[in-house]
Design a protein around this motif. Structure first.
Motif, PDB file in Angstrom:
ATOM      1  N   GLU A 586       0.855  -1.190   0.000  1.00  0.00           N
ATOM      2  CA  GLU A 586       0.000   0.000   0.000  1.00  0.00           C
ATOM      3  C   GLU A 586       0.893   1.243   0.000  1.00  0.00           C
ATOM      4  O   GLU A 586       1.801   1.363   0.826  1.00  0.00           O
ATOM      5  CB  GLU A 586      -0.890  -0.003   1.238  1.00  0.00           C
ATOM      6  N   GLU A 588       0.697   5.447   0.091  1.00  0.00           N
ATOM      7  CA  GLU A 588      -0.159   6.616   0.323  1.00  0.00           C
ATOM      8  C   GLU A 588       0.706   7.861   0.490  1.00  0.00           C
ATOM      9  O   GLU A 588       0.846   8.398   1.583  1.00  0.00           O
ATOM     10  CB  GLU A 588      -1.015   6.418   1.577  1.00  0.00           C
ATOM     11  N   GLN A 624       2.007  -7.570   4.849  1.00  0.00           N
ATOM     12  CA  GLN A 624       1.696  -6.214   4.399  1.00  0.00           C
ATOM     13  C   GLN A 624       2.918  -5.314   4.497  1.00  0.00           C
ATOM     14  O   GLN A 624       3.687  -5.369   5.464  1.00  0.00           O
ATOM     15  CB  GLN A 624       0.579  -5.613   5.255  1.00  0.00           C
ATOM     16  N   LYS A 626       3.588  -1.045   3.897  1.00  0.00           N
ATOM     17  CA  LYS A 626       2.890   0.222   3.652  1.00  0.00           C
ATOM     18  C   LYS A 626       3.898   1.366   3.692  1.00  0.00           C
ATOM     19  O   LYS A 626       4.771   1.412   4.557  1.00  0.00           O
ATOM     20  CB  LYS A 626       1.812   0.448   4.709  1.00  0.00           C
ATOM     21  N   SER A 628       3.784   5.640   3.466  1.00  0.00           N
ATOM     22  CA  SER A 628       2.977   6.862   3.386  1.00  0.00           C
ATOM     23  C   SER A 628       3.881   8.071   3.562  1.00  0.00           C
ATOM     24  O   SER A 628       4.983   7.964   4.107  1.00  0.00           O
ATOM     25  CB  SER A 628       1.895   6.868   4.475  1.00  0.00           C
TER      26      SER A 628
END
Length: 710
Positions: A586, A588, A624, A626, A628
């Motif tokens: 992910e 962001e 996972q 991530k 950001s």
């Protein structure tokens, strides 16, 4: 078995020199060892007397006497006269009510006498005995026997030398031991006695007093200052910062230090007690101002600020007991100064901090003095203790950085404030002049010089501000060059060793394959060695790539988008690897940030973070990663997270050190986070481990890249 078919070890007379003069290398250490024996004997008072020791004469003596339990004939015969006796190892503590942990465990402290003089008389007596036992030992006769044996090429055994003894009357209530050393080898000066006093002052912890007490007195008929002088620990004066940690054994918690940059204070947090056991510690840090005050009193006596020492049951451990007069030659047992090559300006040295660490035999059994007295035995627990102590010391390094930045900022603020005040003064003069022009124009000439001076002062302050900025930029540039060189020097040294080690492993495994292939019996080894060779080669490629990128880091700068680079890495370059590992990614990143830097070097940061995450996620069912990011007023902030095994409490800073890894079994070489930190520091940014986004598991790294990189 026939007796003639057996052999026995024998003890050559030359061995006493090895155990005495050559193992105990300093006479201050020799006295130290003998005083420790007094402690083991349950004494509450020890007198160390120096008689006629300033000049060459036959009547020089060193007398060490205590009021301890004394020794019987059996003790002398079967313990004191037995080299390396296990009496203190079989029984770890002295008799009640003292219950002292024995500190003379190795059974060779008695040979310290030979370092001091050629003759010894032991006078000892236990409570209730009517006579003192006197034993004469003539080290010079041992040496003479050794010389004759060497010259005549004949065997001479230490155990064949006779030592005479006799008894003298004494009151039943007297007890203790007196060592009368004569034919002293060296003269002792006042400075020598002062040095001995300082060394003996560290024997007992200054913060955890002994009960019953153990008082040491030094006397000399040559110096009036040493007339039964009580040895006391130096008071800890002039320090600028102080912190201490305790533990809660009932709840299994250990305090650890942290620095809160926002508050500018050292705080404490609770972590689980580590495998080395609970510890207490006190730290005293001396910033530049504190060191100036200290040196004004102690005249640059660097022997007083000397790093961190470890005490066991309130008595100093042997690795810290031996004296070295030259500060540059002292052993850096905990490695405090060695690490400063990497961050010279930011890390605390042994000459800036005093630390007292308290451990116990019961709670810290795996922290064991080495037989050679030079260090502790290299157990995993000892390594972890060193790591933990470094984390505490690094807190004062953070204080050092904070104070330097605060001072720099304060100077800039004062200059700007002065500039504003001068401008206000100039405006006030202008208003006054306008009024005077109307009412009393003849006073205009009086105000004109003030107005010119104010303008000149304003100009000077503006120039000072500009010069200060240029100077600071130049200092920062030079610091960065120096740090880069020191970092590379330290890294290159370690890399050279690592390459030699890896090449040695590869060579041995390759030779095995060369000599035995093909042979079906060894197929399992061929496969295993091929895999290991691949892993070693992978490590070598990583380190050489880093060195090559470091070498080229001064050029090939270009503008690129941070957002675009990260998205390309995570969503495209590594997409196949993520799919094969079953990792959901992910991204962001709300804002964008364009920097001018070496693109390959910047990619290294995230390639290493990705590599670490892949290892950390092994075994997870729901994997996972991530990333950001966002812009604020001063920084571009990025968070890189995974829900893997995470980082143990207490390892938050340790993981950034070179070769520190908890994933060696998964191919971790301890390079990744070291490279990450160095790359980000090159951008004047920062990286730290913060609370995981996927708590209670996983890890989150917070990266800050400042707008102004000067």
């Amino acid at each position: 078995m026939n007796k003639k078919d057996t052999l026995r070890w024998r003890f050559d007379v030359n061995a006493f020199r090895l155990l005495g003069r050559e193992l105990i290398t300093d006479r201050v250490t020799a006295v130290f060892e003998l005083v420790k024996n007094c402690y083991d004997a349950n004494s509450t008072k020890v007198n160390v007397e120096f008689l006629n020791i300033t000049k060459d004469s036959d009547d020089k003596q060193i007398i060490i006497s205590d009021n301890g339990i004394g020794m019987s004939y059996n003790d002398i015969d079967n313990k004191w006269m037995v080299v390396g006796t296990n009496s203190k190892r079989a029984k770890l503590y002295s008799d009640p009510p003292f219950n002292r942990k024995f500190v003379g465990e190795k059974g060779i402290g008695r040979f310290a006498v030979d370092k001091l003089g050629e003759r010894l008389v032991i006078k000892t007596k236990q409570v209730g005995e009517s006579k003192w036992l006197n034993v004469e030992i003539k080290w010079d006769e041992y040496e003479e026997l050794s010389t004759k044996a060497t010259a005549g090429d004949q065997l001479s055994l230490f155990t064949e030398v006779d030592n005479h003894y006799f008894f003298t009357d004494g009151p039943p209530d007297e007890h203790g031991t007196k060592l009368i050393i004569s034919q002293i080898r060296d003269n002792w000066s006042k400075a020598d006695l002062e040095r001995l006093t300082r060394e003996l002052s560290i024997l007992k912890s200054p913060f955890y007093p002994l009960n019953p007490p153990f008082d040491i007195y030094i006397g000399s008929n040559d110096f009036i200052e040493f007339k039964e002088k009580l040895v006391k620990p130096d008071p800890f004066r002039f320090y600028s910062h102080h912190a201490e940690i305790e533990y809660d054994s009932a709840n299994g918690k250990q305090e650890t230090l942290v620095f809160n940059k926002e508050a500018g204070k050292i705080l404490k947090e609770l972590i689980d007690i580590r495998d080395f056991g609970p510890i207490k510690a006190k730290f005293f840090y001396f910033n530049e101002g504190a060191k100036r005050k200290f040196n004004a009193v102690y005249k640059n006596d660097e022997t007083r600020i000397d790093g961190v020492k470890i005490y066991r049951d309130s008595v100093i451990t042997t690795p810290f007991a031996e004296y070295e007069s030259d500060p540059d030659k002292r052993r850096d047992i905990l490695g405090i100064d060695k690490r400063r090559w990497r961050q010279t300006f930011d890390r605390v040295s042994t000459r800036e901090i005093i630390g007292i660490v308290d451990i116990t035999m019961n709670d810290n059994p795996q922290i064991i003095d080495g037989t050679n007295r030079q260090d502790f035995i290299d157990t995993p627990e000892y390594r972890h203790l060193k790591e933990f102590l470094m984390q505490q010391i690094d807190v004062f390094g953070a204080v050092k950085i904070y104070e330097r930045e605060f001072k720099r900022s304060a100077v800039e603020k004062e200059l700007h404030k002065a500039g504003q005040e001068v401008k206000s003064f100039s405006h006030a003069i202008d208003k006054i002049q306008q009024e005077i022009d109307k009412e009393k124009p003849e006073l205009k000439a009086v105000l004109q010089p003030l107005k010119e001076q104010a303008a000149e002062l304003s100009k000077s302050i503006s120039q000072s501000i500009s010069e200060q900025k240029k100077y600071q930029a130049d200092v920062t540039r030079k610091e960065n060059i120096y740090l880069s060189l020191m970092s590379l020097q330290d890294y290159a040294s370690n890399i050279s060793h690592a390459i030699r080690t890896s090449l040695g492993k590869i060579k041995r495994m390759a030779e095995f394959i060369k000599l035995n292939f093909p042979n079906p019996e060894y197929d399992v080894y061929f496969k295993q060695y091929a895999s290991l060779i691949y892993d070693e080669m992978d490590v070598l490629l990583k380190v050489t790539d880093f060195m090559l990128s470091y070498a080229s880091s001064g050029g090939n700068f270009e503008d690129f988008s941070v957002k675009e680079l990260i998205e390309n890495l995570l969503l495209h370059t590594y997409s196949q690897a993520f799919r094969s590992e079953g990792i959901i990614v992910e991204v962001e990143i709300k804002d964008d940030f364009v920097i001018n830097f070496n693109k390959k070097i910047f990619e290294d940061i995230f390639q290493n973070l990705i590599s670490n995450s892949i290892k950390a996620l092994e075994g997870n069912t729901n994997k996972q990663i991530k990333c950001s990011g966002y812009l604020d007023s001063d920084n571009f902030t990025l968070y890189f997270s995974d829900n893997g095994v995470g980082v143990s409490k207490g390892d938050e800073k340790w993981i950034f050190e070179l070769y520190n890894t908890r994933t060696a079994d998964k191919g971790g070489a301890g390079l990744g986070l070291y490279i990450v930190e160095k790359r980000i520091q090159a951008l004047k940014g920062s990286v730290e481990l913060v609370e995981s986004e996927f708590k209670p598991q996983g890890a989150t790294f917070k990266i800050k890249l400042p707008f102004n990189k000067i």
